[in-house]
Design an enzyme around this catalytic site. Structure first.
Site, PDB file in Angstrom:
ATOM      1  N   HIS A 173     -33.829  49.714   0.281  1.00 33.02           N
ATOM      2  CA  HIS A 173     -33.157  48.483   0.426  1.00 33.02           C
ATOM      3  C   HIS A 173     -33.889  47.399   0.695  1.00 33.02           C
ATOM      4  CE1 HIS A 173     -30.347  52.051   0.919  1.00 33.02           C
ATOM      5  NE2 HIS A 173     -29.366  51.311   0.890  1.00 33.02           N
ATOM      6  N   GLU A 222     -35.950  57.271   0.779  1.00 35.05           N
ATOM      7  CA  GLU A 222     -35.804  56.060   1.569  1.00 35.05           C
ATOM      8  C   GLU A 222     -34.344  56.039   2.167  1.00 35.05           C
ATOM      9  OE1 GLU A 222     -33.170  53.809   0.589  1.00 35.05           O
ATOM     10  OE2 GLU A 222     -32.234  54.984  -0.894  1.00 35.05           O
ATOM     11  N   SER A 237     -29.456  54.109  -3.397  1.00 39.69           N
ATOM     12  CA  SER A 237     -28.525  54.248  -2.201  1.00 39.69           C
ATOM     13  C   SER A 237     -27.716  55.546  -2.249  1.00 39.69           C
ATOM     14  CB  SER A 237     -28.027  52.888  -1.866  1.00 39.69           C
ATOM     15  OG  SER A 237     -27.488  53.036  -0.236  1.00 39.69           O
TER      16      SER A 237
END
Length: 352
Positions: free
Chosen positions: A322, A252, A147
């Site tokens: 995630h 992502e 992230s």
């Protein structure tokens, strides 16, 4: 671990060059780190120490710390918490100076064998200019997180060439899937084949964790990428890798509306990244929904618009992002992707 709203919830292309050959008195701006040579960290063994740092957002409850420590102890590791890991500065896990010092100290500490981010969220980019990249190059260690931690992965690669790991955070779900990949890569030193689990359950065919071939074929290159919005957020800085030839871009994200994904893919196109890469893998874009009030593309349409014209092997649906079943991706390692099968084959171990 969404960045914009904190209340919502892969080989080495030759022998590693010696550090003395590229560390210059003037710092790291002249280091030829973005080459075919990668700097590998040492692997993990039972009894080693993993250091937990908080380079991004804070955690405001005690239980996640306890679960994280117990998870690593269950792996046979000792745990050292960063000096400021419990601090708060707004939504951040301490001031920029505290978070950078904690990060640097973990790499300098000879008793720490690996470093993992407590959580993502936001704020890692704020400390990129305060990181001691020379200390990292002199003390190459496993560093893992995903992230918002993408900012640190890219900066460390750009400045040192060190292979780091886009993978679970300290407070992530350490289930059988995630831990198995983590162990095989970092403990067992395997050049692993990363693929989606094949489980139909009660169905006649697989309906979850499917891969989608965008453009068929196989290709080799250095894995480089991470979170889409964080990656594009540091474009144009010295902490963003400048060389994208022969790279496999993996991406992502979470909580981004489709028009925002389109805008960020446009940025990658206009910035010259997409025209240089040799392959493309998209993981999961969790809760990435169309905006309200007007029509929208689908996520599939946006990705295809930018990737299909490149005519390079590409697929989506890989197991990273995630999600609970989260793969560990060696950032900066040479690998081969098979877009027909939806696999990433590491071409060498990612640790020494």
């Amino acid at each position: 671990m969404q960045r914009r709203n904190f209340l919502r919830n892969i080989g080495v292309g030759g022998l590693s060059i010696s550090l003395s050959s590229f560390i210059s008195p003037g710092g790291f701006s002249s280091i030829p780190t973005e080459s075919s040579n990668s700097l590998l960290p040492n692997g993990l063994s039972i009894g080693d120490t993993i250091g937990i740092v908080s380079p991004a957002s804070a955690i405001f409850e005690t239980e996640p710390y306890e679960i994280a420590v117990e998870s690593f102890e269950a792996m046979g590791l000792k745990v050292k918490l960063g000096e400021f890991v419990n601090n708060r500065f707004g939504h951040l896990g301490g001031t920029d100076e505290e978070r950078a010092k904690e990060f640097n100290d973990m790499f300098r500490d000879p008793e720490v064998n690996a470093v993992i981010a407590l959580r993502g969220g936001s704020g890692a980019a704020r400390i990129l200019d305060k990181i001691d990249y020379e200390a990292i190059a002199k003390n190459p260690k496993i560093f893992i997180g995903y992230s918002d931690i993408t900012a640190l992965h890219l900066a460390i690669y750009a400045k040192t060439g060190l292979v780091t790991f886009h993978g679970p955070l300290a407070v992530s779900t350490w289930n059988k899937f995630s831990y198995s990949i983590f162990k095989q890569i970092l403990f067992d030193k395997q050049a692993l084949l990363l693929e989606n689990p094949k489980d139909t359950g009660d169905n006649l065919t697989q309906v979850t964790n499917r891969i989608r071939t965008i453009t068929p074929g196989t290709t080799q290159g250095v894995l480089l990428g991470g979170n889409l919005s964080v990656l594009t957020g540091i474009m144009g800085s010295e902490y963003f890798p400048s060389q994208w030839e022969n790279k496999i871009l993996y991406l992502e994200d979470i909580g981004e509306q489709i028009y925002a994904v389109d805008r960020m893919m446009t940025q990658l196109k206009l910035g010259g990244v997409l025209d240089k890469i040799s392959g493309f893998v998209f993981g999961k874009c969790t809760s990435c929904d169309p905006g309200s009030g007007y029509g929208s593309f689908t996520l599939e349409e946006v990705i295809d618009h930018y990737i299909k014209p490149l005519n390079i092997p590409a697929y989506s649906g890989a197991m990273f992002g995630h999600i609970s079943d989260n793969s560990t991706i060696p950032n900066g390692l040479r690998a081969e992707i098979n877009a027909d099968n939806g696999t990433i084959q590491m071409l060498a171990p990612a640790v020494s």
